[in-house]
Design a protein around this motif. Structure first.
Motif, PDB file in Angstrom:
ATOM      1  N   PHE A  37       0.832  -1.205   0.000  1.00 11.43           N
ATOM      2  CA  PHE A  37       0.000   0.000   0.000  1.00 11.43           C
ATOM      3  C   PHE A  37       0.867   1.256   0.000  1.00 11.43           C
ATOM      4  O   PHE A  37       0.523   2.255  -0.644  1.00 11.43           O
ATOM      5  CB  PHE A  37      -0.925   0.006   1.224  1.00 11.43           C
ATOM      6  CG  PHE A  37      -2.141  -0.856   1.069  1.00 11.43           C
ATOM      7  CD1 PHE A  37      -3.076  -0.582   0.087  1.00 11.43           C
ATOM      8  CD2 PHE A  37      -2.349  -1.940   1.898  1.00 11.43           C
ATOM      9  CE1 PHE A  37      -4.209  -1.383  -0.068  1.00 11.43           C
ATOM     10  CE2 PHE A  37      -3.476  -2.743   1.752  1.00 11.43           C
ATOM     11  CZ  PHE A  37      -4.403  -2.467   0.769  1.00 11.43           C
ATOM     12  N   ALA A  38       1.987   1.215   0.708  1.00 15.43           N
ATOM     13  CA  ALA A  38       2.881   2.380   0.742  1.00 15.43           C
ATOM     14  C   ALA A  38       3.465   2.655  -0.638  1.00 15.43           C
ATOM     15  O   ALA A  38       3.529   3.812  -1.081  1.00 15.43           O
ATOM     16  CB  ALA A  38       4.000   2.154   1.752  1.00 15.43           C
ATOM     17  N   PHE A  39       3.900   1.596  -1.333  1.00 12.01           N
ATOM     18  CA  PHE A  39       4.420   1.760  -2.689  1.00 12.01           C
ATOM     19  C   PHE A  39       3.362   2.379  -3.593  1.00 12.01           C
ATOM     20  O   PHE A  39       3.640   3.289  -4.379  1.00 12.01           O
ATOM     21  CB  PHE A  39       4.838   0.407  -3.271  1.00 12.01           C
ATOM     22  CG  PHE A  39       6.132  -0.121  -2.722  1.00 12.01           C
ATOM     23  CD1 PHE A  39       6.893   0.600  -1.819  1.00 12.01           C
ATOM     24  CD2 PHE A  39       6.602  -1.367  -3.102  1.00 12.01           C
ATOM     25  CE1 PHE A  39       8.090   0.104  -1.311  1.00 12.01           C
ATOM     26  CE2 PHE A  39       7.791  -1.878  -2.618  1.00 12.01           C
ATOM     27  CZ  PHE A  39       8.527  -1.136  -1.716  1.00 12.01           C
ATOM     28  N   VAL A  40       2.146   1.853  -3.486  1.00 20.19           N
ATOM     29  CA  VAL A  40       1.043   2.370  -4.308  1.00 20.19           C
ATOM     30  C   VAL A  40       0.791   3.841  -4.005  1.00 20.19           C
ATOM     31  O   VAL A  40       0.622   4.668  -4.912  1.00 20.19           O
ATOM     32  CB  VAL A  40      -0.232   1.531  -4.065  1.00 20.19           C
ATOM     33  CG1 VAL A  40      -1.445   2.193  -4.685  1.00 20.19           C
ATOM     34  CG2 VAL A  40      -0.058   0.129  -4.622  1.00 20.19           C
ATOM     35  N   ALA A  41       0.763   4.186  -2.723  1.00 20.01           N
ATOM     36  CA  ALA A  41       0.508   5.576  -2.327  1.00 20.01           C
ATOM     37  C   ALA A  41       1.593   6.508  -2.849  1.00 20.01           C
ATOM     38  O   ALA A  41       1.297   7.611  -3.348  1.00 20.01           O
ATOM     39  CB  ALA A  41       0.421   5.672  -0.803  1.00 20.01           C
ATOM     40  N   ILE A  42       2.859   6.069  -2.751  1.00 16.59           N
ATOM     41  CA  ILE A  42       3.964   6.894  -3.244  1.00 16.59           C
ATOM     42  C   ILE A  42       3.834   7.122  -4.742  1.00 16.59           C
ATOM     43  O   ILE A  42       3.949   8.246  -5.239  1.00 16.59           O
ATOM     44  CB  ILE A  42       5.321   6.233  -2.922  1.00 16.59           C
ATOM     45  CG1 ILE A  42       5.575   6.245  -1.413  1.00 16.59           C
ATOM     46  CG2 ILE A  42       6.462   6.953  -3.641  1.00 16.59           C
ATOM     47  CD1 ILE A  42       6.771   5.408  -0.992  1.00 16.59           C
ATOM     48  N   ALA A  43       3.578   6.034  -5.489  1.00 18.96           N
ATOM     49  CA  ALA A  43       3.488   6.138  -6.940  1.00 18.96           C
ATOM     50  C   ALA A  43       2.346   7.053  -7.367  1.00 18.96           C
ATOM     51  O   ALA A  43       2.502   7.895  -8.256  1.00 18.96           O
ATOM     52  CB  ALA A  43       3.319   4.757  -7.552  1.00 18.96           C
ATOM     53  N   LEU A  44       1.181   6.893  -6.725  1.00 14.26           N
ATOM     54  CA  LEU A  44       0.033   7.708  -7.111  1.00 14.26           C
ATOM     55  C   LEU A  44       0.212   9.162  -6.681  1.00 14.26           C
ATOM     56  O   LEU A  44      -0.181  10.091  -7.393  1.00 14.26           O
ATOM     57  CB  LEU A  44      -1.254   7.128  -6.515  1.00 14.26           C
ATOM     58  CG  LEU A  44      -1.736   5.812  -7.140  1.00 14.26           C
ATOM     59  CD1 LEU A  44      -3.011   5.345  -6.469  1.00 14.26           C
ATOM     60  CD2 LEU A  44      -1.970   5.975  -8.637  1.00 14.26           C
TER      61      LEU A  44
ATOM     62  N   LYS B 284       3.032  10.854  -6.348  1.00 13.17           N
ATOM     63  CA  LYS B 284       4.030  11.515  -7.188  1.00 13.17           C
ATOM     64  C   LYS B 284       3.508  11.784  -8.596  1.00 13.17           C
ATOM     65  O   LYS B 284       4.018  12.651  -9.301  1.00 13.17           O
ATOM     66  CB  LYS B 284       5.306  10.660  -7.278  1.00 13.17           C
ATOM     67  CG  LYS B 284       6.119  10.610  -6.000  1.00 13.17           C
ATOM     68  CD  LYS B 284       7.287   9.638  -6.105  1.00 13.17           C
ATOM     69  CE  LYS B 284       8.324  10.122  -7.093  1.00 13.17           C
ATOM     70  NZ  LYS B 284       9.038  11.315  -6.646  1.00 13.17           N
ATOM     71  N   ASN B 285       2.489  11.019  -9.012  1.00 14.57           N
ATOM     72  CA  ASN B 285       2.006  11.132 -10.391  1.00 14.57           C
ATOM     73  C   ASN B 285       0.502  11.390 -10.447  1.00 14.57           C
ATOM     74  O   ASN B 285      -0.152  11.026 -11.428  1.00 14.57           O
ATOM     75  CB  ASN B 285       2.329   9.838 -11.154  1.00 14.57           C
ATOM     76  CG  ASN B 285       3.803   9.508 -11.156  1.00 14.57           C
ATOM     77  OD1 ASN B 285       4.583  10.115 -11.869  1.00 14.57           O
ATOM     78  ND2 ASN B 285       4.197   8.544 -10.333  1.00 14.57           N
TER      79      ASN B 285
ATOM     80  N   VAL C  91       2.194   4.484 -12.705  1.00 12.98           N
ATOM     81  CA  VAL C  91       0.747   4.520 -12.444  1.00 12.98           C
ATOM     82  C   VAL C  91       0.111   3.165 -12.736  1.00 12.98           C
ATOM     83  O   VAL C  91      -0.764   2.710 -11.996  1.00 12.98           O
ATOM     84  CB  VAL C  91       0.083   5.635 -13.280  1.00 12.98           C
ATOM     85  CG1 VAL C  91      -1.429   5.580 -13.137  1.00 12.98           C
ATOM     86  CG2 VAL C  91       0.590   6.996 -12.842  1.00 12.98           C
ATOM     87  N   ILE C  92       0.539   2.504 -13.811  1.00 13.27           N
ATOM     88  CA  ILE C  92      -0.007   1.179 -14.133  1.00 13.27           C
ATOM     89  C   ILE C  92       0.266   0.198 -12.994  1.00 13.27           C
ATOM     90  O   ILE C  92      -0.629  -0.522 -12.523  1.00 13.27           O
ATOM     91  CB  ILE C  92       0.591   0.648 -15.454  1.00 13.27           C
ATOM     92  CG1 ILE C  92      -0.041   1.353 -16.644  1.00 13.27           C
ATOM     93  CG2 ILE C  92       0.398  -0.869 -15.573  1.00 13.27           C
ATOM     94  CD1 ILE C  92      -1.507   1.051 -16.858  1.00 13.27           C
ATOM     95  N   ALA C  93       1.522   0.139 -12.528  1.00 14.38           N
ATOM     96  CA  ALA C  93       1.871  -0.789 -11.455  1.00 14.38           C
ATOM     97  C   ALA C  93       1.139  -0.442 -10.158  1.00 14.38           C
ATOM     98  O   ALA C  93       0.699  -1.333  -9.421  1.00 14.38           O
ATOM     99  CB  ALA C  93       3.378  -0.788 -11.224  1.00 14.38           C
ATOM    100  N   ALA C  94       1.003   0.854  -9.870  1.00 10.94           N
ATOM    101  CA  ALA C  94       0.291   1.275  -8.654  1.00 10.94           C
ATOM    102  C   ALA C  94      -1.190   0.932  -8.739  1.00 10.94           C
ATOM    103  O   ALA C  94      -1.783   0.437  -7.777  1.00 10.94           O
ATOM    104  CB  ALA C  94       0.480   2.773  -8.442  1.00 10.94           C
ATOM    105  N   ALA C  95      -1.789   1.191  -9.902  1.00  7.66           N
ATOM    106  CA  ALA C  95      -3.205   0.862 -10.083  1.00  7.66           C
ATOM    107  C   ALA C  95      -3.428  -0.643  -9.994  1.00  7.66           C
ATOM    108  O   ALA C  95      -4.435  -1.106  -9.448  1.00  7.66           O
ATOM    109  CB  ALA C  95      -3.696   1.406 -11.430  1.00  7.66           C
TER     110      ALA C  95
END
Length: 305
Positions: free
Chosen positions: A182-189, A191-192, A263-267
């Motif tokens: 979830f942290a990785f996803v939050a960071i990616a989203l 930042k972008n 964004v693809i990986a986070a989504a």
């Protein structure tokens, strides 16, 4: 991201892999050798069919190059510990799911970078993008080996040497794995976020369709091989729930300028949690509907099993 941030991120990834390995035992790998049909079907679907079909679709369907590259990368990642949890909840073959996760994670140390470089080079758009970035394939192999292969081997050794300690700390690592994802996803989203809002329809449609493809490949492969229902569920979830945290780690390390990939990986990280739990609920409702109705015998109500 700064070099220090990348070091922390990859260290956390390595700890996630170490935690997964703590729950694995030699018996998990031996069971694959004793009953190889199910795991071989799942691993073939995961490392051959899914990346190949993803590559074909990114060639046929016009997509931005960084979005296509993100889909190819995710398709090359192995399943994660979340697939084991959902398989258990879905009354699938949890033992086989755990075995497949262990074997797939070890294989991914080589196959994830190999498949990614191979299929990215087959798509003219993504091949051109890789040539512009000029990331040496040896660098990707090295980082995946360090954050995936080595921690898994150390975790297996630790679990065998200190079984009681491994049993006690393994739940902690499992929780940390999900929180870290979830942290990785939050960071990616975060930042972008502006780019995500501008292209939300493309990102969401691509991720949902791709995840549906992954789940379908797993389910259809297992059904065509006439495997038991519990095995079908385990393989479906193992192929359909990718380790997008590993994908994000690779992206942040080598492709930090490619917004679409992140964004693809986070989504994917968000959606595969939703789709996995949704499929689990669907199977639960289906199982419940198949329970025979109570019948009366001599004035008494009984349930047939």
């Amino acid at each position: 991201m700064s070099n220090a941030s990348l070091l922390v991120l990859n260290t956390i990834l390595a700890l996630m892999m170490f935690g997964i390995a703590l729950s694995l035992k030699a018996e998990d790998f031996k069971s694959v050798l004793r009953r190889p049909k199910g795991p071989l079907v799942g691993l073939g679907a995961q490392f051959i069919l899914l990346p190949a079909l993803t590559c074909v679709l990114t060639i046929i369907i016009p997509l931005p190059a960084d979005v296509a590259l993100g889909l190819i990368l995710v398709s090359c990642c192995p399943g994660g510990s979340f697939s084991n949890i959902v398989t258990y909840l879905a009354r699938g073959n949890t033992a086989m799911s755990v075995s497949m996760t262990g074997v797939a994670s070890l294989m991914a140390a080589f196959l994830t970078p190999f498949n990614f470089m191979l299929y990215s080079s087959l798509n003219p758009e993504t091949r051109e993008l890789l040539q512009v970035i000029q990331v040496p394939s040896s660098s990707i192999f090295a980082i995946v080996a360090l954050v995936l292969g080595l921690p898994l081997i150390l975790g297996l050794l630790a679990g065998r040497t200190f079984p009681e300690l491994a049993r006690k700390v393994e739940p902690f690592f499992r929780i940390v794995s999900l929180v870290t994802l979830f942290a990785f996803v939050a960071i990616a989203l975060t930042k972008n976020w502006e780019q995500f809002k501008l292209g939300a329809s493309i990102f969401i449609l691509a991720v949902v369709a791709h995840n549906a493809l992954a789940l379908t490949i797993g389910w259809l492969s297992a059904r065509l091989m006439q495997l038991p229902k519990a095995d079908v569920r385990a393989i479906t979830l193992e192929v359909g729930l990718q380790n997008s945290g590993l994908g994000l780690g690779i992206i942040f390390t080598f492709f930090s300028d490619l917004t679409g990939m992140a964004v693809i990986a986070a989504a994917w990280g968000i959606w595969h949690l939703i789709s996995g739990l949704g499929l689990c609920l669907t199977w639960h409702l289906k199982d419940k509907a198949q329970v025979p109705e109570p019948q009366c015998r001599s004035g008494a109500s009984v349930y047939e099993s």
